[in-house]
Motif scaffolding. Structure first.
Motif, PDB file in Angstrom:
ATOM      1  N   ASN A  91      14.829   9.989 -14.679  1.00 49.11           N
ATOM      2  CA  ASN A  91      15.062  11.088 -15.603  1.00 49.11           C
ATOM      3  C   ASN A  91      14.318  12.305 -15.097  1.00 49.11           C
ATOM      4  OD1 ASN A  91      12.427  11.738 -17.404  1.00 49.11           O
ATOM      5  ND2 ASN A  91      12.412   9.592 -16.712  1.00 49.11           N
ATOM      6  N   THR A  92      14.676  13.458 -15.636  1.00 51.43           N
ATOM      7  CA  THR A  92      13.950  14.690 -15.314  1.00 51.43           C
ATOM      8  C   THR A  92      14.224  15.719 -16.393  1.00 51.43           C
ATOM      9  OG1 THR A  92      13.598  16.384 -13.605  1.00 51.43           O
ATOM     10  CG2 THR A  92      15.835  15.655 -13.953  1.00 51.43           C
ATOM     11  N   PRO A  93      13.277  16.606 -16.644  1.00 51.09           N
ATOM     12  CA  PRO A  93      13.575  17.715 -17.551  1.00 51.09           C
ATOM     13  C   PRO A  93      14.473  18.731 -16.866  1.00 51.09           C
ATOM     14  CG  PRO A  93      11.400  18.008 -16.614  1.00 51.09           C
ATOM     15  CD  PRO A  93      11.880  16.659 -16.159  1.00 51.09           C
ATOM     16  N   LEU A  94      15.243  19.473 -17.630  1.00 51.35           N
ATOM     17  CA  LEU A  94      15.983  20.613 -17.113  1.00 51.35           C
ATOM     18  C   LEU A  94      15.008  21.783 -17.079  1.00 51.35           C
ATOM     19  CD1 LEU A  94      19.544  21.702 -18.212  1.00 51.35           C
ATOM     20  CD2 LEU A  94      17.763  23.355 -17.701  1.00 51.35           C
ATOM     21  N   GLN A  95      14.746  22.325 -15.881  1.00 52.52           N
ATOM     22  CA  GLN A  95      13.762  23.392 -15.730  1.00 52.52           C
ATOM     23  C   GLN A  95      14.423  24.730 -15.421  1.00 52.52           C
ATOM     24  OE1 GLN A  95       9.651  21.977 -14.147  1.00 52.52           O
ATOM     25  NE2 GLN A  95      11.119  21.488 -12.544  1.00 52.52           N
ATOM     26  N   SER A  96      13.851  25.805 -15.934  1.00 48.59           N
ATOM     27  CA  SER A  96      14.196  27.150 -15.472  1.00 48.59           C
ATOM     28  C   SER A  96      13.421  27.392 -14.186  1.00 48.59           C
ATOM     29  CB  SER A  96      13.827  28.189 -16.527  1.00 48.59           C
ATOM     30  OG  SER A  96      12.441  28.108 -16.823  1.00 48.59           O
ATOM     31  N   PHE A  97      13.831  28.419 -13.397  1.00 49.11           N
ATOM     32  CA  PHE A  97      13.218  28.523 -12.078  1.00 49.11           C
ATOM     33  C   PHE A  97      11.755  28.944 -12.135  1.00 49.11           C
ATOM     34  CE2 PHE A  97      12.431  29.875  -7.721  1.00 49.11           C
ATOM     35  CZ  PHE A  97      12.814  28.689  -7.086  1.00 49.11           C
ATOM     36  N   ASP A  98      11.358  29.687 -13.159  1.00 48.49           N
ATOM     37  CA  ASP A  98       9.930  29.993 -13.268  1.00 48.49           C
ATOM     38  C   ASP A  98       9.116  28.723 -13.473  1.00 48.49           C
ATOM     39  OD1 ASP A  98      11.141  29.770 -15.806  1.00 48.49           O
ATOM     40  OD2 ASP A  98       9.547  30.935 -16.758  1.00 48.49           O
ATOM     41  N   GLN A  99       9.695  27.751 -14.180  1.00 47.63           N
ATOM     42  CA  GLN A  99       9.028  26.462 -14.341  1.00 47.63           C
ATOM     43  C   GLN A  99       9.006  25.685 -13.023  1.00 47.63           C
ATOM     44  OE1 GLN A  99      11.612  25.122 -17.534  1.00 47.63           O
ATOM     45  NE2 GLN A  99       9.984  25.386 -19.044  1.00 47.63           N
ATOM     46  N   VAL A 100      10.093  25.793 -12.258  1.00 47.98           N
ATOM     47  CA  VAL A 100      10.140  25.140 -10.947  1.00 47.98           C
ATOM     48  C   VAL A 100       9.009  25.658 -10.055  1.00 47.98           C
ATOM     49  CG1 VAL A 100      11.498  24.883  -8.833  1.00 47.98           C
ATOM     50  CG2 VAL A 100      12.623  24.727 -11.065  1.00 47.98           C
ATOM     51  N   VAL A 101       8.845  26.980 -10.020  1.00 46.42           N
ATOM     52  CA  VAL A 101       7.835  27.594  -9.157  1.00 46.42           C
ATOM     53  C   VAL A 101       6.437  27.100  -9.510  1.00 46.42           C
ATOM     54  CG1 VAL A 101       6.696  29.784  -8.629  1.00 46.42           C
ATOM     55  CG2 VAL A 101       9.193  29.648  -8.648  1.00 46.42           C
ATOM     56  N   GLU A 102       6.179  26.928 -10.804  1.00 43.00           N
ATOM     57  CA  GLU A 102       4.833  26.562 -11.247  1.00 43.00           C
ATOM     58  C   GLU A 102       4.585  25.054 -11.291  1.00 43.00           C
ATOM     59  OE1 GLU A 102       2.369  28.628 -11.631  1.00 43.00           O
ATOM     60  OE2 GLU A 102       3.737  30.259 -11.061  1.00 43.00           O
ATOM     61  N   HIS A 103       5.622  24.258 -11.055  1.00 43.68           N
ATOM     62  CA  HIS A 103       5.437  22.807 -11.189  1.00 43.68           C
ATOM     63  C   HIS A 103       4.533  22.269 -10.076  1.00 43.68           C
ATOM     64  CE1 HIS A 103       6.253  18.536 -11.671  1.00 43.68           C
ATOM     65  NE2 HIS A 103       6.751  18.839 -12.862  1.00 43.68           N
ATOM     66  N   PRO A 104       3.618  21.366 -10.394  1.00 41.65           N
ATOM     67  CA  PRO A 104       2.732  20.802  -9.373  1.00 41.65           C
ATOM     68  C   PRO A 104       3.458  20.152  -8.204  1.00 41.65           C
ATOM     69  CG  PRO A 104       1.944  20.235 -11.576  1.00 41.65           C
ATOM     70  CD  PRO A 104       3.279  20.890 -11.751  1.00 41.65           C
ATOM     71  N   GLN A 105       4.647  19.580  -8.453  1.00 42.03           N
ATOM     72  CA  GLN A 105       5.383  18.959  -7.358  1.00 42.03           C
ATOM     73  C   GLN A 105       5.862  20.001  -6.357  1.00 42.03           C
ATOM     74  OE1 GLN A 105       5.619  15.811  -6.684  1.00 42.03           O
ATOM     75  NE2 GLN A 105       6.921  16.070  -4.884  1.00 42.03           N
ATOM     76  N   THR A 106       6.361  21.129  -6.863  1.00 38.93           N
ATOM     77  CA  THR A 106       6.778  22.213  -5.982  1.00 38.93           C
ATOM     78  C   THR A 106       5.594  22.709  -5.158  1.00 38.93           C
ATOM     79  OG1 THR A 106       8.401  22.883  -7.652  1.00 38.93           O
ATOM     80  CG2 THR A 106       7.914  24.463  -5.896  1.00 38.93           C
ATOM     81  N   LYS A 107       4.456  22.898  -5.810  1.00 37.36           N
ATOM     82  CA  LYS A 107       3.282  23.398  -5.102  1.00 37.36           C
ATOM     83  C   LYS A 107       2.771  22.394  -4.079  1.00 37.36           C
ATOM     84  CE  LYS A 107       1.774  26.561  -8.742  1.00 37.36           C
ATOM     85  NZ  LYS A 107       0.696  26.977  -9.658  1.00 37.36           N
ATOM     86  N   ALA A 108       2.828  21.109  -4.419  1.00 37.47           N
ATOM     87  CA  ALA A 108       2.330  20.088  -3.496  1.00 37.47           C
ATOM     88  C   ALA A 108       3.151  20.047  -2.212  1.00 37.47           C
ATOM     89  CB  ALA A 108       2.356  18.720  -4.183  1.00 37.47           C
ATOM     90  N   LEU A 109       4.442  20.297  -2.308  1.00 35.16           N
ATOM     91  CA  LEU A 109       5.301  20.248  -1.133  1.00 35.16           C
ATOM     92  C   LEU A 109       5.151  21.460  -0.227  1.00 35.16           C
ATOM     93  CD1 LEU A 109       8.559  18.854  -2.777  1.00 35.16           C
ATOM     94  CD2 LEU A 109       7.081  17.662  -1.151  1.00 35.16           C
ATOM     95  N   GLY A 110       4.729  22.585  -0.782  1.00 38.75           N
ATOM     96  CA  GLY A 110       4.554  23.779   0.032  1.00 38.75           C
ATOM     97  C   GLY A 110       5.851  24.391   0.514  1.00 38.75           C
ATOM     98  N   MET A 111       6.935  24.192  -0.237  1.00 40.19           N
ATOM     99  CA  MET A 111       8.220  24.781   0.162  1.00 40.19           C
ATOM    100  C   MET A 111       8.220  26.299   0.026  1.00 40.19           C
ATOM    101  SD  MET A 111      10.835  23.010   1.329  1.00 40.19           S
ATOM    102  CE  MET A 111      12.339  23.791   0.709  1.00 40.19           C
ATOM    103  N   LEU A 112       7.530  26.821  -0.968  1.00 34.01           N
ATOM    104  CA  LEU A 112       7.428  28.271  -1.127  1.00 34.01           C
ATOM    105  C   LEU A 112       6.275  28.755  -0.260  1.00 34.01           C
ATOM    106  CD1 LEU A 112       8.075  28.464  -4.945  1.00 34.01           C
ATOM    107  CD2 LEU A 112       9.475  29.529  -3.162  1.00 34.01           C
ATOM    108  N   GLN A 113       6.599  29.633   0.693  1.00 32.07           N
ATOM    109  CA  GLN A 113       5.631  30.030   1.711  1.00 32.07           C
ATOM    110  C   GLN A 113       5.354  31.528   1.641  1.00 32.07           C
ATOM    111  OE1 GLN A 113       7.876  28.504   5.108  1.00 32.07           O
ATOM    112  NE2 GLN A 113       6.523  26.735   5.219  1.00 32.07           N
ATOM    113  N   GLU A 114       4.088  31.874   1.748  1.00 35.56           N
ATOM    114  CA  GLU A 114       3.679  33.270   1.686  1.00 35.56           C
ATOM    115  C   GLU A 114       3.797  33.926   3.051  1.00 35.56           C
ATOM    116  OE1 GLU A 114      -0.585  34.909   0.976  1.00 35.56           O
ATOM    117  OE2 GLU A 114       0.319  34.633  -1.022  1.00 35.56           O
ATOM    118  N   SER A 115       4.214  35.189   3.064  1.00 34.55           N
ATOM    119  CA  SER A 115       4.346  35.932   4.309  1.00 34.55           C
ATOM    120  C   SER A 115       2.980  36.168   4.937  1.00 34.55           C
ATOM    121  CB  SER A 115       5.053  37.262   4.057  1.00 34.55           C
ATOM    122  OG  SER A 115       4.280  38.065   3.171  1.00 34.55           O
ATOM    123  N   PRO A 116       2.946  36.441   6.240  1.00 31.86           N
ATOM    124  CA  PRO A 116       1.652  36.676   6.898  1.00 31.86           C
ATOM    125  C   PRO A 116       0.843  37.812   6.269  1.00 31.86           C
ATOM    126  CG  PRO A 116       3.387  36.340   8.524  1.00 31.86           C
ATOM    127  CD  PRO A 116       4.061  36.424   7.196  1.00 31.86           C
TER     128      PRO A 116
END
Length: 381
Positions: free
Chosen positions: A316-341
């Motif tokens: 199962n999973t909750p339906l998330q809005s993208f702001d929730q996706v960005v802040e989710h610990p799983q998203t952060k743990a994977l490091g898919m969102l990357q900051e520019s130099p």
């Protein structure tokens, strides 16, 4: 800047615009290839102006598709500039990838046949609209057109309501991915034979590939697939349900998982109910099953159900809005969102890691023509 990564040492010339070829080019660049993006000198890639929002001098869309590249500007109608580009391809390029409108590059001798005649080791990839053959081969196309023409829109959304497109540009993005798959296969062949080839894919072929399972279901049954909302036609229960306060998805994809779901819902008798005893019966009786599950789920909060389903081993999973996706610990743990130099932008990385390390964000998307002189080795005086 010297590239690193599994494709380092390769040079790619991208004659691309919009989404498909730029996404393919960016993927190759992130994996280490030196990617030279060729743009017209007036406005550059159309996607530069696809906004708002704009971010650091170009649309957010453009920025998300063009990091790690060099940009040069070439006026194809200027014979000197055209010859400079052809010389660059002949002397440095391993790969050319293009998604220009049909017939444009042939006019200037930048098509695969022309370029490979003097450089047989070149690998040249066309990302067309409707494909290289057939009555529509010369017609232009964009992502929503292909979602409509391929039948994807006919199975997306809910019956009785207006057609809708899948939100992300899945046709464009996947066409870029298929171009990379084709190019890597061609590179492997070239490593064995020394000879390149011309690779063809298109938005329409990509859209048809997305219909692999629905097409098989139609051809096997003779039934035209219909819109099923959040469901999958061949499985039940496998959809969004509304809890007391929000939505969640439950995916009981086999008989064992359905039995676990019955226990969590407090209806163990469903496991021996002839209407629900196996997946085919559940599919045939999906309305009564889904309505019954909905009647139970709506009594409690989403988080409560997620806890119970997790404890019961039900996917199962909750339906998330993208702001929730960005802040989710799983998203952060994977490091898919990357900051520019320079810390000014954050963009999505590639869903690949090598020996546990994801390729990084090392170079911002280029300004229009930023590298023309250095790449074409033009006199700066």
């Amino acid at each position: 800047m010297e590239s690193s990564g599994p494709l380092s040492g390769l040079t790619v010339v991208e004659l691309g615009h919009s989404v498909a070829a730029p996404f393919g080019g960016q993927t190759l660049a992130i994996l280490g290839a030196r990617v030279i993006k060729v743009e017209n000198p007036i406005n550059g890639d159309d996607a530069r102006s696809w906004g708002p929002p704009f971010w650091e001098g170009a649309s957010a869309c453009f920025q998300s598709l063009n990091r790690e590249k060099l940009s040069i500007t070439v006026d194809f109608k200027d014979s000197e500039q055209l010859e400079d580009l052809k010389r660059l391809i002949d002397t440095e390029a391993d790969i050319v990838v293009q998604n220009q409108r049909p017939g444009l590059l042939q006019r200037f001798g930048l098509d695969g046949e022309s370029l490979r005649s003097s450089k047989p080791g070149l690998i040249y990839c066309n990302i067309g609209a409707f494909g290289a053959e057939g009555p529509l081969r010369s017609k232009p196309g964009y992502d929503p057109l292909m979602q409509a023409f391929s039948g994807i829109m006919s199975i997306t959304g809910e019956e009785g309501r207006e057609p809708v497109r899948v939100g992300p540009s899945i046709i464009d993005i996947a066409a870029g991915m298929w171009s990379c798959i084709g190019l890597l296969a061609a590179l492997h062949e070239r490593n064995q034979t020394g000879i390149g080839c011309e690779v063809d894919t298109s938005l329409y072929e990509t859209a048809l590939a997305w219909m692999t399972v629905p097409s098989a279901m139609h051809l096997a049954s003779g039934t035209v697939p219909a819109r099923t909302g959040s469901e999958v036609g061949m499985l039940a229960p496998y959809k969004v349900y509304r809890a007391a306060d929000d939505y969640l998805v439950i995916a009981a994809g086999n008989d064992n998982l359905f039995g676990r779901l019955c226990d969590v819902l407090g209806v163990p008798e469903w496991k021996t109910d002839n209407r629900f005893a196996s997946n085919p019966e559940r599919v045939n009786n999906r309305k009564v099953l889904n309505d019954s599950i909905q009647g139970i789920i709506e009594r409690e909060s989403r988080d409560d159900w997620i806890r119970r389903l997790d404890e019961g081993g039900v996917p199962n999973t909750p339906l998330q809005s993208f702001d929730q996706v960005v802040e989710h610990p799983q998203t952060k743990a994977l490091g898919m969102l990357q900051e520019s130099p320079d810390g000014e932008m954050t963009l999505m990385g590639v869903p690949l890691s090598f020996n546990g390390t994801r390729p990084g964000y090392t170079q911002n998307p280029p300004q229009l023509g930023e590298h023309t002189r250095s790449v074409l080795k033009q006199d700066t005086d």
